[in-house]
Design an enzyme around this catalytic site. Structure first.
Site, PDB file in Angstrom:
ATOM      1  N   ASP A   1      30.428  26.841 -29.809  1.00  0.00           N
ATOM      2  CA  ASP A   1      31.485  27.601 -30.575  1.00  0.00           C
ATOM      3  C   ASP A   1      32.961  27.094 -31.046  1.00  0.00           C
ATOM      4  OD1 ASP A   1      30.484  29.603 -28.572  1.00  0.00           O
ATOM      5  OD2 ASP A   1      31.498  28.927 -26.916  1.00  0.00           O
TER       6      ASP A   1
ATOM      7  N   HIS B   1      30.622  27.338 -25.083  1.00  0.00           N
ATOM      8  CA  HIS B   1      29.569  26.533 -25.748  1.00  0.00           C
ATOM      9  C   HIS B   1      29.924  25.244 -26.255  1.00  0.00           C
ATOM     10  CE1 HIS B   1      28.293  30.448 -24.735  1.00  0.00           C
ATOM     11  NE2 HIS B   1      26.608  29.754 -24.352  1.00  0.00           N
TER      12      HIS B   1
HETATM   13  C1  XLS Z   1      23.753  35.478 -22.414  1.00  0.00           C
HETATM   14  C2  XLS Z   1      24.390  34.606 -21.425  1.00  0.00           C
HETATM   15  C3  XLS Z   1      24.970  32.960 -22.257  1.00  0.00           C
HETATM   16  C4  XLS Z   1      25.467  31.657 -20.703  1.00  0.00           C
HETATM   17  C5  XLS Z   1      25.883  30.601 -21.284  1.00  0.00           C
HETATM   18  O1  XLS Z   1      23.138  36.441 -21.600  1.00  0.00           O
HETATM   19  O2  XLS Z   1      25.251  35.605 -20.020  1.00  0.00           O
HETATM   20  O3  XLS Z   1      26.564  34.122 -22.687  1.00  0.00           O
HETATM   21  O4  XLS Z   1      26.697  32.858 -20.043  1.00  0.00           O
HETATM   22  O5  XLS Z   1      25.179  30.056 -22.734  1.00  0.00           O
END
Ligand code: XLS
Ligand code: NI
Ligand code: NI
Length: 436
Positions: free
Chosen positions: A103, A100
């Protein structure tokens, strides 16, 4: 400078090896059904759990204090973290990663400052990608953590939040493109509702459709050719997420004329939270040509939330690999470990154990699935169960040769349906067990 001084590159040593820092089943070069394991899986490490996971939970403080991380939100710290991440992924032999925007780079006190931070850290990411050959499976924008998105992002009651989300996705698309990302993911986050009394459902869904079209238009404008993916999840954080499951997502995409631009990124723990199996979600998306990629993890049967544990269930990975091989693989997608080590697993080496286990579990699933397919009995039993559709009446119906009137007259002359045969569920289950 090394951040994992005690770990070398993880070798493949085979099932007999007692070395915990070796692969026992995942052998990148090994060819199964005409494709190397590397290409079957296209494994990906997630930045958010593996490099930003702190072990904090609603009841307690962070436990995962990493030696390379000074705990600050400085750009320097973010850059050092990138180096640790790439050392980890290189030693693991993971061909891909996913992130993300927030991140990898800290948010600044204005949109402009945030964008600048992202550019600076993306330079380091790009350098490390070139150095190691590790590629970007997908990028995504975090539209759920910041308080401005408390009511949602694209589905917020606050039009300014929609605008901020648009700016964030625009920038994240640019960075994803610059880093050669092969996909771009939307997971709904706070796109859903807590209460229908205060929610204009139609307006929120229309705005979500509008938002995705803006993303598609912008991708076209900048020449981003990666695949757009939507990741279904039924609950958490909102009680009703608009992207609840594969069927809901596909229906949404059809309703808003987006099926040409999107596929699905299916996550194991999200499937189970939706009351489905991962196999169901995969089959359902694949049969409609909408299967794009998977987030590999597992939940805990005794806990009702997204625990994001590493996959260790061989039944589960066997099922997943059976469906994936049957439908021709993941294309530009991959097996992305959206999974985190437990709060109590505090050593950096636990990150290796977790990923090695996940990769080995998938490799076993692949080998078992390939053996089941080579054996052929499972498919044969399935074909036999549907034999009435392969000739005579069934094939005439499937070929459009009948209507209600012709079928009525047929049954009037025959008197009743022929007797049913056994479904043999237990035999199917026993047969599967012979391969596990
Ligand atoms: C949350 C999601 C998230 C997505 C990416 O539960 O799995 O991690 O994969 O935003
Ligand atoms: Ni999840
Ligand atoms: Ni996910």
């Amino acid at each position: 400078m090394t951040h994992f001084p005690d770990v070398d590159s993880i070798p493949f040593e085979g099932p007999q090896s007692g070395n915990p820092l070796a692969f026992h089943h995942y052998n990148a070069e090994e060819v199964v059904e005409g494709k190397s394991m590397r290409d079957h899986f296209r494994f990906s490490v997630v930045y958010w759990h593996t490099f930003r996971g702190t072990g904090a939970d609603p009841f307690g403080a962070p436990t995962l204090l990493r030696p390379w991380d000074d705990g600050s939100s400085s750009v320097d710290n973010a850059c050092r973290r990138v180096e640790a991440a790439f050392e980890f992924m290189e030693k693991l032999g993971s061909p891909y990663f996913a992130f993300h925007d927030v991140d990898i780079a800290p948010e600044g006190d204005s949109l402009a400052a945030t964008q600048k931070n992202l550019d600076v850290v993306a330079d380091v990411v790009e350098r490390e990608m070139l150095r190691t050959g590790i590629r970007l499976l997908w990028g995504t924008a975090n539209l759920f953590s910041h308080p401005r998105y408390m009511h949602g992002a694209a589905t917020s009651c606050n039009a300014d939040a929609f605008a901020c989300a648009a700016a964030q996705v625009k920038k994240c698309l640019e960075v994803t493109q610059r880093l050669g990302g092969e996909n771009y993911v939307f997971w709904g986050g706070r796109e859903g509702y807590q209460n229908l009394w205060n929610t204009d459902l139609k307006r929120e869904l229309d705005n979500l459709g509008r938002f995705f079209h803006m993303a598609v238009d912008y991708a076209k404008q900048i020449g981003f050719t990666g695949q757009f993916l939507i990741e279904p999840k039924p609950k958490e954080p909102t009680k009703h997420q608009y992207d609840s499951d594969a069927a809901a997502c596909i229906n949404f995409l059809r309703a808003y004329d987006l099926t040409d631009h999107f596929k699905l990124n299916l996550e194991t723990n999200h499937a189970t939270l939706a009351g489905h199996t991962m196999m169901h979600e995969l089959e359902y998306a694949a049969l409609q040509g909408m299967l794009g990629s998977i987030d590999a993890n597992r939940g805990d049967l005794l806990l009702g939330w997204d625990t994001d544990q590493f996959p260790t269930d061989i039944y589960q990975t066997t099922r997943i690999m059976l469906v994936l091989i049957k439908h021709g693989g993941l294309g530009s997608g991959g097996v992305n470990f959206d999974a985190k080590v437990r709060r109590e697993s505090i050593d950096p080496v636990d990150l290796f154990h977790a990923h090695i286990g996940g990769m080995d579990t998938f490799a076993r699933g692949l080998k078992i699935a390939a053996a089941m397919r080579a054996d052929g009995r499972l498919q044969q039993m399935l074909d036999e169960r549907y034999a009435s559709w392969s000739s005579g009446l069934g094939s005439d119906i499937e070929n459009g040769k009948h209507d209600f009137a012709s079928l009525e007259s047929l049954m009037l002359s025959q008197g009743d349906a022929s007797p049913n045969t056994s479904g043999r569920q237990e035999l199917f289950e026993n047969l599967v067990n012979q391969f596990i």
